[in-house]
Design a protein around this motif. Structure first.
Motif, PDB file in Angstrom:
ATOM      1  N   ALA A  36      16.583  24.851  37.216  1.00 52.82           N
ATOM      2  CA  ALA A  36      16.687  23.391  37.224  1.00 52.82           C
ATOM      3  C   ALA A  36      15.919  22.744  36.089  1.00 52.82           C
ATOM      4  CB  ALA A  36      16.198  22.838  38.561  1.00 52.82           C
ATOM      5  N   GLY A  37      14.965  23.485  35.475  1.00 47.94           N
ATOM      6  CA  GLY A  37      14.156  22.926  34.395  1.00 47.94           C
ATOM      7  C   GLY A  37      12.711  22.693  34.776  1.00 47.94           C
ATOM      8  N   LYS A  38      12.288  23.243  35.911  1.00 47.22           N
ATOM      9  CA  LYS A  38      10.933  22.986  36.419  1.00 47.22           C
ATOM     10  C   LYS A  38       9.861  23.559  35.485  1.00 47.22           C
ATOM     11  CE  LYS A  38      11.662  24.978  40.433  1.00 47.22           C
ATOM     12  NZ  LYS A  38      13.080  25.416  40.244  1.00 47.22           N
ATOM     13  N   THR A  39      10.029  24.802  35.069  1.00 44.09           N
ATOM     14  CA  THR A  39       9.042  25.433  34.177  1.00 44.09           C
ATOM     15  C   THR A  39       9.019  24.736  32.825  1.00 44.09           C
ATOM     16  OG1 THR A  39       9.209  27.578  35.278  1.00 44.09           O
ATOM     17  CG2 THR A  39       8.404  27.575  33.004  1.00 44.09           C
ATOM     18  N   THR A  40      10.186  24.359  32.323  1.00 45.29           N
ATOM     19  CA  THR A  40      10.252  23.633  31.050  1.00 45.29           C
ATOM     20  C   THR A  40       9.478  22.329  31.141  1.00 45.29           C
ATOM     21  OG1 THR A  40      12.417  24.608  30.589  1.00 45.29           O
ATOM     22  CG2 THR A  40      11.818  22.633  29.337  1.00 45.29           C
ATOM     23  N   LEU A  41       9.632  21.620  32.238  1.00 43.62           N
ATOM     24  CA  LEU A  41       8.912  20.365  32.438  1.00 43.62           C
ATOM     25  C   LEU A  41       7.406  20.588  32.375  1.00 43.62           C
ATOM     26  CD1 LEU A  41       8.744  17.362  33.214  1.00 43.62           C
ATOM     27  CD2 LEU A  41       8.915  18.081  35.621  1.00 43.62           C
ATOM     28  N   LEU A  42       6.909  21.614  33.060  1.00 39.96           N
ATOM     29  CA  LEU A  42       5.464  21.869  33.055  1.00 39.96           C
ATOM     30  C   LEU A  42       4.956  22.214  31.662  1.00 39.96           C
ATOM     31  CD1 LEU A  42       4.450  23.795  36.299  1.00 39.96           C
ATOM     32  CD2 LEU A  42       4.511  21.353  35.849  1.00 39.96           C
ATOM     33  N   HIS A  43       5.708  23.003  30.923  1.00 38.21           N
ATOM     34  CA  HIS A  43       5.269  23.388  29.572  1.00 38.21           C
ATOM     35  C   HIS A  43       5.261  22.192  28.622  1.00 38.21           C
ATOM     36  CE1 HIS A  43       5.585  27.557  30.891  1.00 38.21           C
ATOM     37  NE2 HIS A  43       4.987  27.900  29.779  1.00 38.21           N
ATOM     38  N   ILE A  44       6.182  21.274  28.815  1.00 30.41           N
ATOM     39  CA  ILE A  44       6.164  20.057  28.002  1.00 30.41           C
ATOM     40  C   ILE A  44       4.942  19.217  28.363  1.00 30.41           C
ATOM     41  CG2 ILE A  44       7.324  17.841  27.653  1.00 30.41           C
ATOM     42  CD1 ILE A  44       9.984  19.355  27.672  1.00 30.41           C
ATOM     43  N   LEU A  45       4.647  19.087  29.652  1.00 32.98           N
ATOM     44  CA  LEU A  45       3.484  18.315  30.081  1.00 32.98           C
ATOM     45  C   LEU A  45       2.184  18.948  29.590  1.00 32.98           C
ATOM     46  CD1 LEU A  45       4.403  17.377  33.771  1.00 32.98           C
ATOM     47  CD2 LEU A  45       4.694  16.012  31.694  1.00 32.98           C
ATOM     48  N   ALA A  46       2.166  20.277  29.455  1.00 30.18           N
ATOM     49  CA  ALA A  46       0.967  20.985  29.013  1.00 30.18           C
ATOM     50  C   ALA A  46       0.819  20.990  27.497  1.00 30.18           C
ATOM     51  CB  ALA A  46       0.990  22.420  29.527  1.00 30.18           C
ATOM     52  N   CYS A  47       1.717  20.337  26.792  1.00 29.28           N
ATOM     53  CA  CYS A  47       1.707  20.328  25.314  1.00 29.28           C
ATOM     54  C   CYS A  47       1.833  21.748  24.762  1.00 29.28           C
ATOM     55  CB  CYS A  47       0.438  19.668  24.775  1.00 29.28           C
ATOM     56  SG  CYS A  47       0.205  17.963  25.302  1.00 29.28           S
ATOM     57  N   ALA A  48       2.450  22.627  25.549  1.00 28.12           N
ATOM     58  CA  ALA A  48       2.730  23.981  25.080  1.00 28.12           C
ATOM     59  C   ALA A  48       4.128  24.070  24.486  1.00 28.12           C
ATOM     60  CB  ALA A  48       2.600  24.974  26.237  1.00 28.12           C
ATOM     61  N   LEU A  49       4.935  23.048  24.723  1.00 26.60           N
ATOM     62  CA  LEU A  49       6.310  23.021  24.263  1.00 26.60           C
ATOM     63  C   LEU A  49       6.618  21.606  23.788  1.00 26.60           C
ATOM     64  CD1 LEU A  49       9.013  24.645  24.132  1.00 26.60           C
ATOM     65  CD2 LEU A  49       9.521  23.728  26.397  1.00 26.60           C
ATOM     66  N   ARG A  50       7.049  21.512  22.552  1.00 26.27           N
ATOM     67  CA  ARG A  50       7.355  20.188  21.998  1.00 26.27           C
ATOM     68  C   ARG A  50       8.742  19.747  22.445  1.00 26.27           C
ATOM     69  NH1 ARG A  50       5.778  18.260  15.943  1.00 26.27           N
ATOM     70  NH2 ARG A  50       6.374  16.057  16.157  1.00 26.27           N
ATOM     71  N   PRO A  51       8.879  18.523  22.938  1.00 25.97           N
ATOM     72  CA  PRO A  51      10.208  18.063  23.360  1.00 25.97           C
ATOM     73  C   PRO A  51      11.201  18.071  22.212  1.00 25.97           C
ATOM     74  CG  PRO A  51       8.470  16.566  24.127  1.00 25.97           C
ATOM     75  CD  PRO A  51       7.834  17.513  23.154  1.00 25.97           C
ATOM     76  N   ASP A  52      12.454  18.377  22.538  1.00 17.18           N
ATOM     77  CA  ASP A  52      13.522  18.300  21.541  1.00 17.18           C
ATOM     78  C   ASP A  52      13.955  16.859  21.304  1.00 17.18           C
ATOM     79  OD1 ASP A  52      13.601  21.048  21.186  1.00 17.18           O
ATOM     80  OD2 ASP A  52      15.002  21.331  22.838  1.00 17.18           O
ATOM     81  N   GLY A  53      13.667  16.012  22.271  1.00 18.41           N
ATOM     82  CA  GLY A  53      14.020  14.606  22.141  1.00 18.41           C
ATOM     83  C   GLY A  53      13.208  13.776  23.105  1.00 18.41           C
ATOM     84  N   GLY A  54      13.103  12.489  22.836  1.00 15.26           N
ATOM     85  CA  GLY A  54      12.338  11.614  23.697  1.00 15.26           C
ATOM     86  C   GLY A  54      10.856  11.632  23.371  1.00 15.26           C
ATOM     87  N   THR A  55      10.071  11.000  24.234  1.00 18.75           N
ATOM     88  CA  THR A  55       8.644  10.824  23.973  1.00 18.75           C
ATOM     89  C   THR A  55       7.821  11.184  25.201  1.00 18.75           C
ATOM     90  OG1 THR A  55       9.140   9.003  22.466  1.00 18.75           O
ATOM     91  CG2 THR A  55       6.870   9.190  23.235  1.00 18.75           C
ATOM     92  N   LEU A  56       6.768  11.955  24.983  1.00 15.09           N
ATOM     93  CA  LEU A  56       5.763  12.257  25.995  1.00 15.09           C
ATOM     94  C   LEU A  56       4.492  11.494  25.652  1.00 15.09           C
ATOM     95  CD1 LEU A  56       4.313  13.942  28.253  1.00 15.09           C
ATOM     96  CD2 LEU A  56       3.879  15.666  26.474  1.00 15.09           C
ATOM     97  N   LEU A  57       3.947  10.774  26.626  1.00 11.70           N
ATOM     98  CA  LEU A  57       2.680  10.080  26.447  1.00 11.70           C
ATOM     99  C   LEU A  57       1.699  10.557  27.505  1.00 11.70           C
ATOM    100  CD1 LEU A  57       3.881   6.381  25.894  1.00 11.70           C
ATOM    101  CD2 LEU A  57       3.311   8.094  24.148  1.00 11.70           C
ATOM    102  N   LEU A  58       0.519  10.954  27.063  1.00 10.10           N
ATOM    103  CA  LEU A  58      -0.574  11.323  27.962  1.00 10.10           C
ATOM    104  C   LEU A  58      -1.696  10.323  27.743  1.00 10.10           C
ATOM    105  CD1 LEU A  58      -0.581  15.209  27.500  1.00 10.10           C
ATOM    106  CD2 LEU A  58       0.498  13.875  29.327  1.00 10.10           C
ATOM    107  N   ASP A  59      -2.005   9.575  28.786  1.00  8.75           N
ATOM    108  CA  ASP A  59      -2.964   8.469  28.667  1.00  8.75           C
ATOM    109  C   ASP A  59      -2.598   7.545  27.506  1.00  8.75           C
ATOM    110  OD1 ASP A  59      -4.463   9.059  30.873  1.00  8.75           O
ATOM    111  OD2 ASP A  59      -6.011  10.182  29.795  1.00  8.75           O
ATOM    112  N   GLY A  60      -1.298   7.314  27.352  1.00  4.68           N
ATOM    113  CA  GLY A  60      -0.817   6.365  26.351  1.00  4.68           C
ATOM    114  C   GLY A  60      -0.687   6.909  24.946  1.00  4.68           C
ATOM    115  N   ARG A  61      -0.981   8.207  24.747  1.00  2.00           N
ATOM    116  CA  ARG A  61      -0.907   8.790  23.406  1.00  2.00           C
ATOM    117  C   ARG A  61       0.173   9.854  23.333  1.00  2.00           C
ATOM    118  NH1 ARG A  61      -6.805  10.880  21.962  1.00  2.00           N
ATOM    119  NH2 ARG A  61      -6.535  11.806  24.038  1.00  2.00           N
TER     120      ARG A  61
END
Length: 273
Positions: free
Chosen positions: A44-69
């Motif tokens: 479903a993409g669960k592991t991919t989601l966690l790796h993106i949140l961990a900054c271990a995987l750069r998103p192919d598109g869109g924007t990730l913000l952690l504490d606004g950065r």
């Protein structure tokens, strides 16, 4: 830590560059201190989601913000510091086989220690009492000085989780922490993780295949299917109909608990090792 995803897409960490996205244009907001379970069928993409949140995987598109950065727009030193505020516990803990358990657990503190202290701890571990306490909460303290390659799969998984208790991370990301555990150990592990996150006032995001366990311990449930969010609801509002639709093509039997009613909290005594 506050998390914001704006139309984020990404491929599985082990996927080829030409593979299709495992996560597709996901929008999500998580407030500091929240505890969220991500459920859904395999792939479903669960592991991919966690790796993106961990900054271990750069998103192919869109924007990730952690504490606004946006972490990927920061200088390298800022990105390293930000990663030090995150803790990712993979389904298979990356524990060196010849390493002692005490050293493996204390590695959870490495992002917050200086180089000299970290090197010294490899020779003579400092913080043995803290490691023992963390292991005891998962009922595996008798393995404190054992070698990792002499542990069972379930023991390795609990050692990997004990590392999270020694981390000062403000965001805990846990991928399928129950896959090698029996039901009693699984309940103990989830109860310990959620309690530890509350004590630290840390944000906790965990992927789980055990739906009843997710509903029992996590206030907010995200259903992920085919890389998209199917629902994002308080646990009390997750109905059997929603779950049947989420797992519609998995051929799964009916869930063993009456999800229309609150799941009672069980207190399981853990005395044997």
């Amino acid at each position: 830590m506050k998390i914001q995803l704006h139309s984020v897409s990404g491929r599985h960490p082990a996927a080829r560059p030409t593979a299709s996205a495992a996560l597709r244009r996901v929008d999500l907001e998580v407030h500091p201190g929240e505890q969220i379970a991500v459920i859904g069928p395999s792939g479903a993409g669960k592991t991919t989601l966690l790796h993106i949140l961990a900054c271990a995987l750069r998103p192919d598109g869109g924007t990730l913000l952690l504490d606004g950065r946006d972490p990927w727009r920061q200088p390298a030193r800022v990105l390293r510091a930000l990663r030090g505020a995150l803790f990712l516990a993979p389904q298979v803990p990356p524990l060196p086989p010849r390493q002692r358990v005490v050293t493996a657990v204390l590695a959870g503190r490495l992002p917050h220690q200086g180089l000299w202290h970290s090197l010294r701890s490899l020779v003579y571990p400092t913080g043995i009492a803290q490691a023992d306490t963390a292991l005891a909460r998962f009922d595996v303290s008798d393995k404190l000085f054992a070698r990792v390659d002499r542990l069972s799969g379930g023991e390795r998984q609990r050692v990997g989780l004990a590392r999270a208790l020694l981390s000062d991370a403000r965001l805990l990301l846990v991928d399928e922490p129950l896959s090698a555990l029996d039901p009693a150990r699984a309940q103990q592990a989830v109860a310990t993780l959620t309690e530890a996150a509350r004590d630290k006032d840390a944000t906790l995001v965990a992927t789980l295949h055990d739906v009843p366990m997710a509903l029992q311990y996590f206030p907010r449930i995200i259903g992920l299917r085919a890389g998209e969010i199917a629902f994002d609801l308080p646990a009390r509002d997750v109905s059997r109909e929603l779950l049947d639709e989420l797992y519609a093509h998995e051929g799964l039997p009916a869930l063993p608990l009456p999800l229309e009613e609150p799941v009672p909290e069980l207190h399981v005594p853990m005395t044997c090792r």
